[in-house]
Every structure is written in C-alpha cells, then in structure tokens.
Design an enzyme around this catalytic site. Structure first.
Site, PDB file in Angstrom:
ATOM      1  N   HIS A 219       0.894  -0.649   0.203  1.00 25.34           N
ATOM      2  CA  HIS A 219       0.489   0.093   0.026  1.00 25.34           C
ATOM      3  C   HIS A 219       0.600   0.786   0.150  1.00 25.34           C
ATOM      4  O   HIS A 219       0.988   1.961  -0.113  1.00 25.34           O
ATOM      5  CB  HIS A 219      -0.761  -0.038   1.234  1.00 25.34           C
ATOM      6  CG  HIS A 219      -2.245  -0.616   1.294  1.00 25.34           C
ATOM      7  ND1 HIS A 219      -1.837  -2.307   0.522  1.00 25.34           N
ATOM      8  CD2 HIS A 219      -3.780  -0.456   1.264  1.00 25.34           C
ATOM      9  CE1 HIS A 219      -2.712  -2.700   0.525  1.00 25.34           C
ATOM     10  NE2 HIS A 219      -3.996  -1.431   0.682  1.00 25.34           N
ATOM     11  N   SER A 223       0.425  -0.822  -6.081  1.00 24.44           N
ATOM     12  CA  SER A 223       0.281  -2.103  -6.780  1.00 24.44           C
ATOM     13  C   SER A 223       0.640  -1.529  -8.327  1.00 24.44           C
ATOM     14  O   SER A 223       1.193  -0.349  -8.533  1.00 24.44           O
ATOM     15  CB  SER A 223      -1.208  -2.322  -6.464  1.00 24.44           C
ATOM     16  OG  SER A 223      -2.310  -3.044  -6.028  1.00 24.44           O
ATOM     17  N   LYS A 247     -14.033  -8.495  -9.580  1.00 28.66           N
ATOM     18  CA  LYS A 247     -12.626  -8.722 -10.634  1.00 28.66           C
ATOM     19  C   LYS A 247     -12.988 -10.025  -9.931  1.00 28.66           C
ATOM     20  O   LYS A 247     -12.300 -11.088 -10.182  1.00 28.66           O
ATOM     21  CB  LYS A 247     -11.856  -8.019 -10.812  1.00 28.66           C
ATOM     22  CG  LYS A 247     -11.271  -8.768 -12.805  1.00 28.66           C
ATOM     23  CD  LYS A 247     -10.178  -7.287 -13.120  1.00 28.66           C
ATOM     24  CE  LYS A 247      -9.659  -8.465 -14.476  1.00 28.66           C
ATOM     25  NZ  LYS A 247      -9.121  -6.540 -14.738  1.00 28.66           N
ATOM     26  N   ASP A 248     -12.322  -9.901  -8.332  1.00 28.60           N
ATOM     27  CA  ASP A 248     -11.294 -11.244  -7.640  1.00 28.60           C
ATOM     28  C   ASP A 248     -12.790 -11.956  -7.200  1.00 28.60           C
ATOM     29  O   ASP A 248     -12.034 -12.866  -7.088  1.00 28.60           O
ATOM     30  CB  ASP A 248     -11.226 -10.665  -6.085  1.00 28.60           C
ATOM     31  CG  ASP A 248     -10.272  -9.648  -6.697  1.00 28.60           C
ATOM     32  OD1 ASP A 248      -9.354 -10.000  -7.834  1.00 28.60           O
ATOM     33  OD2 ASP A 248      -9.453  -8.917  -5.874  1.00 28.60           O
ATOM     34  N   GLU A 291       6.306 -33.856  -2.323  1.00 25.47           N
ATOM     35  CA  GLU A 291       4.497 -33.639  -2.385  1.00 25.47           C
ATOM     36  C   GLU A 291       5.384 -33.035  -4.130  1.00 25.47           C
ATOM     37  O   GLU A 291       6.514 -31.984  -4.327  1.00 25.47           O
ATOM     38  CB  GLU A 291       3.753 -32.138  -2.201  1.00 25.47           C
ATOM     39  CG  GLU A 291       3.018 -33.103  -0.453  1.00 25.47           C
ATOM     40  CD  GLU A 291       2.171 -33.407  -1.344  1.00 25.47           C
ATOM     41  OE1 GLU A 291       2.001 -34.555  -2.236  1.00 25.47           O
ATOM     42  OE2 GLU A 291       0.609 -33.698  -0.834  1.00 25.47           O
TER      43      GLU A 291
END
Length: 437
Positions: A219, A223, A247-248, A291
C-alpha cells in the site's frame, strides 16, 4: 500511495459510526481494500492470485484447526488417528481432503503469483520490500507444507522426513548434530512428530502475520500494473471496490469450482498411494518423492551426481537447492533494466516464455521422475539454465536490450488498447471527471 477518500470517510450507519470513533476499523478497511484504495485501472486477471492465496490460507487454517482436534501426534497412533478422521469423524474425509488439496491449490496460486511478478517486474523499485516479504511467505509455506506432509505418518511421510532432514547431514562438521537436533533423535520418531505438529500448527498464523506486512508494504508504493508505468494521477486509477472486488469475486468463483472438482471427484490425484501404508522404518519405498510442489527443487538437488574436488556431490546439491530460492532475494538488484513490464521488453519476453518457463517445467517433471537417465541429464541441463538465467542472462538483457516505447500514462495505454481517443485536459482528467480531494 495515500488514501484521499479514506481521510474524509465517515460511516453513515450509527453502529459503524460509533465503532469508527472508538476503533477506526471501518476506516482502515475502507482505505485498505474498499472504495478508499485507488488501484491502477488496467489490472488483468493475473492480479487475482494475491486474493486467491489469502483465501487458500484461510481454507488451510480453518480445516487445520478442525483436524487438530482429532489428530494425535504420536508415532504409535498418528496413522490410526488419520484413518479415524477419514472414517469416523463427521465429514472428516472432506475436511482432510480439503486440507491436503488446499495445500496444492495454495502453491498453485502462489507460483502463478510469483511468475506474474517476474514477468511484470513487480520486484523492481520501489516494491523491493513487497517482493522480499513475498519470498519470506514462500519459504514459510515450504516449511509448513513439509512438516504437514510428515503428520499422516505413512510410508512417504516417514521416508520423506528422513531424506529431507538427511540433507542437513551433508553440511561439514555441524551437519549431523543439526539433523539430530531437528529430529530429536537419530531417525524420525515420536520427538520429530511432536515438534513437526507443533510448528505446522503455528506457522500458518505466522504466515498470516507476514501477509499483513506484505499488504502494508504494497500500500505504500501502490500496486504495479501490466504496463509498469507509474500512476500519474487520479485518471489512472479506480477504487478497489467495486471494480476489483467484482473481478476478484469472479476469479474466486473459478478457483472454488476447480477446487471442488478436485476435492469431490479426484481427491487423491495429487497425493501418493504409498502414504496410505503405515510408516515402516524397515521397508524403503521403491521411489521416494516429495509433494509435487517441491519437485523443481528436488530435481536441482539430485542434479549433482559427482564430487567437485573435495566437495561431496550431496553437499553441492543441498547448496544449489537452497541457492535456487535465495537468489530470488537478489533479483531486484540483478535486473537493472529501467523498464518493469516484460510486455515492453522483447528480448526479456523471449527468454522468459521460451527459457525460464520450460526450464521450471522440465525441473518439475524430472523431480517427480526416478533418479535415472535421461531425467538426471535433463535435470542438470535445466538446473544450469535456471542459474544462468538469473545470474547471467537477465543482467545481460538489461544491458543489451532495446525496450519498446512506453505509454505516457496508464490511461493512454488503456484507451489505445480499446481504440479510444485519449481526450484529457491539462490536469489529466477526462471531460466531466471530478478530481480527487
């Protein structure tokens, strides 16, 4: 980046207003993830993966807490309590499968998040701290996942723990004492199971704390975006809510659909069948593998098959495996190109899509394959290219490359993409737009 909307935000509901005056939590949420947080207007769906990683972590924490209520970290009953969860606990099978496959989905979205950062230059100034904290989260995830894989106390759990902790034994002088200290003995047993369970339960909350720091660091500069161009004014941004919450939300819906398909129709697809056999120190599995999300690093470890002067091959492999992650911490200073986004770097783009991505996929494939030819040779070639990409090719590209012309602003790039005219006034505002306070 400041939050001008949040500075003048006043809740309208009486309860929220009362809370905001005594504990400004509504103001914090509004300025951090709400309409008070201005975000570049051109973010694509690759910017969904940060939110999806947070959701995956919440799935892991909630399912892990429930599993911890029924699990016993004792080598005599650990395997039995795991089967008890699967057979006798109400919806225990779903909770355990959600936890196991949730780890895989967590790594999937984090790997995509990392590769997005690599392509769009999100590690470059002024976002170095965001990148470094993200790598710390990644290391904590790897430690948490490894210790969680040991807990079912199946064959692959036991022998995976023995192999991975055995890597520390390759360190000269102090290696074997460190290995004994980690395991609480000379082989995985009750002491190791207890401490692994304790740390596996604790570390997700540590990860959540580092994620808060990660978001806080994000922040401050704001971004990054697909163009890599800095925000020039309010015309380049939109509020996070409702534009990017919607959108998320779409990305989250796709994520949950894919997660549900795996959970209900192929819950063991990403697991190993040997882990449904109780751990037996006297029976070594034919093929010991970790894994799938550790396979690229496991391939680098196994790529070293001969000693170098007085340095054993095993030690070289251990050093290379850890170095493959640690060199990412130096990436902001290895890549000196003034252009962030790979979209405007033609040479970088070729080496990224046709060099780094195939290299990592080859390493992943070889890490899950037997330690025999041609997989060993492919691991060696891919490992060599991996280190060369970051230590030689990337700095050279920054020096020789001629980037494409950058847009003057984010708005210009958006309008050009949609064939619209860049009709702004001297303040950079479109006609009728209201400037931010």
């Amino acid at each position: 980046m400041s939050f001008p909307w949040a500075e003048h935000y006043t809740p309208k509901a009486p309860v929220m207003k009362w809370l905001d005056e005594r504990l400004p939590l509504p103001r914090l949420v509004y300025g951090a993830v709400g309409a008070g947080y201005p975000v570049p207007r051109n973010l694509n769906y690759f910017w969904n993966f940060g939110v999806l990683a947070g959701v995956a972590l919440m799935i892991q924490i909630v399912s892990g807490i429930v599993l911890g209520m029924h699990y016993a970290a004792n080598e005599l009953v650990a395997f039995g309590t795991t089967e008890h969860i699967m057979r006798d606990v109400n919806a225990g099978w779903a909770i355990r499968y959600a936890h196991a496959n949730g780890a895989s989905f967590f790594f999937i979205v984090v790997y995509l998040h990392i590769f997005r950062g690599l392509y769009y230059g999100s590690y470059k100034a002024p976002r170095e701290m965001v990148w470094l904290l993200g790598l710390v989260i990644f290391l904590l995830m790897m430690a948490t996942a490894f210790m969680g894989y040991v807990l079912p106390w199946g064959q692959m759990s036991y022998w995976g723990a023995k192999v991975i902790t055995g890597l520390f034994g390759a360190i000269p002088v102090v290696g074997e004492p460190i290995q004994t200290w980690l395991l609480g003995g000379f082989a995985p047993g009750n002491a190791a199971l207890n401490r692994f369970f304790s740390l596996h339960y604790l570390l997700p909350f540590v990860i959540a704390g580092v994620i808060i720091l990660h978001i806080w660091a994000l922040h401050i500069p704001g971004s990054n975006n697909p163009t890599g161009v800095d925000v020039k004014g309010p015309q380049d941004t939109v509020p996070f809510h409702p534009y990017y919450t919607a959108k998320d939300g779409f990305g989250l819906g796709v994520f949950l659909i894919l997660f549900s398909i795996l959970l209900f129709f192929a819950p063991n697809f990403l697991g190993h069948p040997d882990n449904y056999i109780e751990a037996n120190p006297l029976s070594t599995p034919a093929h010991i593998v970790p894994e799938w999300y550790f396979w690229p690093f496991y391939a680098i470890l196994r790529a070293f098959t001969f000693d170098f002067f007085f340095v054993p091959a095993k030690l070289l492999g251990v050093v290379a495996m850890f170095a493959s992650i640690l060199l990412l911490f130096f990436l902001p200073w290895l890549d000196n190109s003034p252009v962030r986004s790979g979209s405007y770097r033609p040479l970088f783009k070729k080496f990224f899509w046709f060099g780094l991505i195939p290299c990592v996929l080859i390493l992943g494939y070889c890490g899950g394959a037997p330690a025999e030819e041609p997989y060993v040779m492919l691991s060696q070639l891919a490992s060599a290219y991996y280190f060369a990409h970051f230590l030689i090719i990337l700095p050279a590209i920054a020096y020789f490359e001629k980037p494409l012309p950058l847009p003057n602003s984010i708005t210009e790039a958006v309008l050009a993409k949609h064939g619209a005219k860049n009709d702004t006034d001297s303040r950079g505002l479109t006609p009728g737009a209201v400037p931010a306070e």
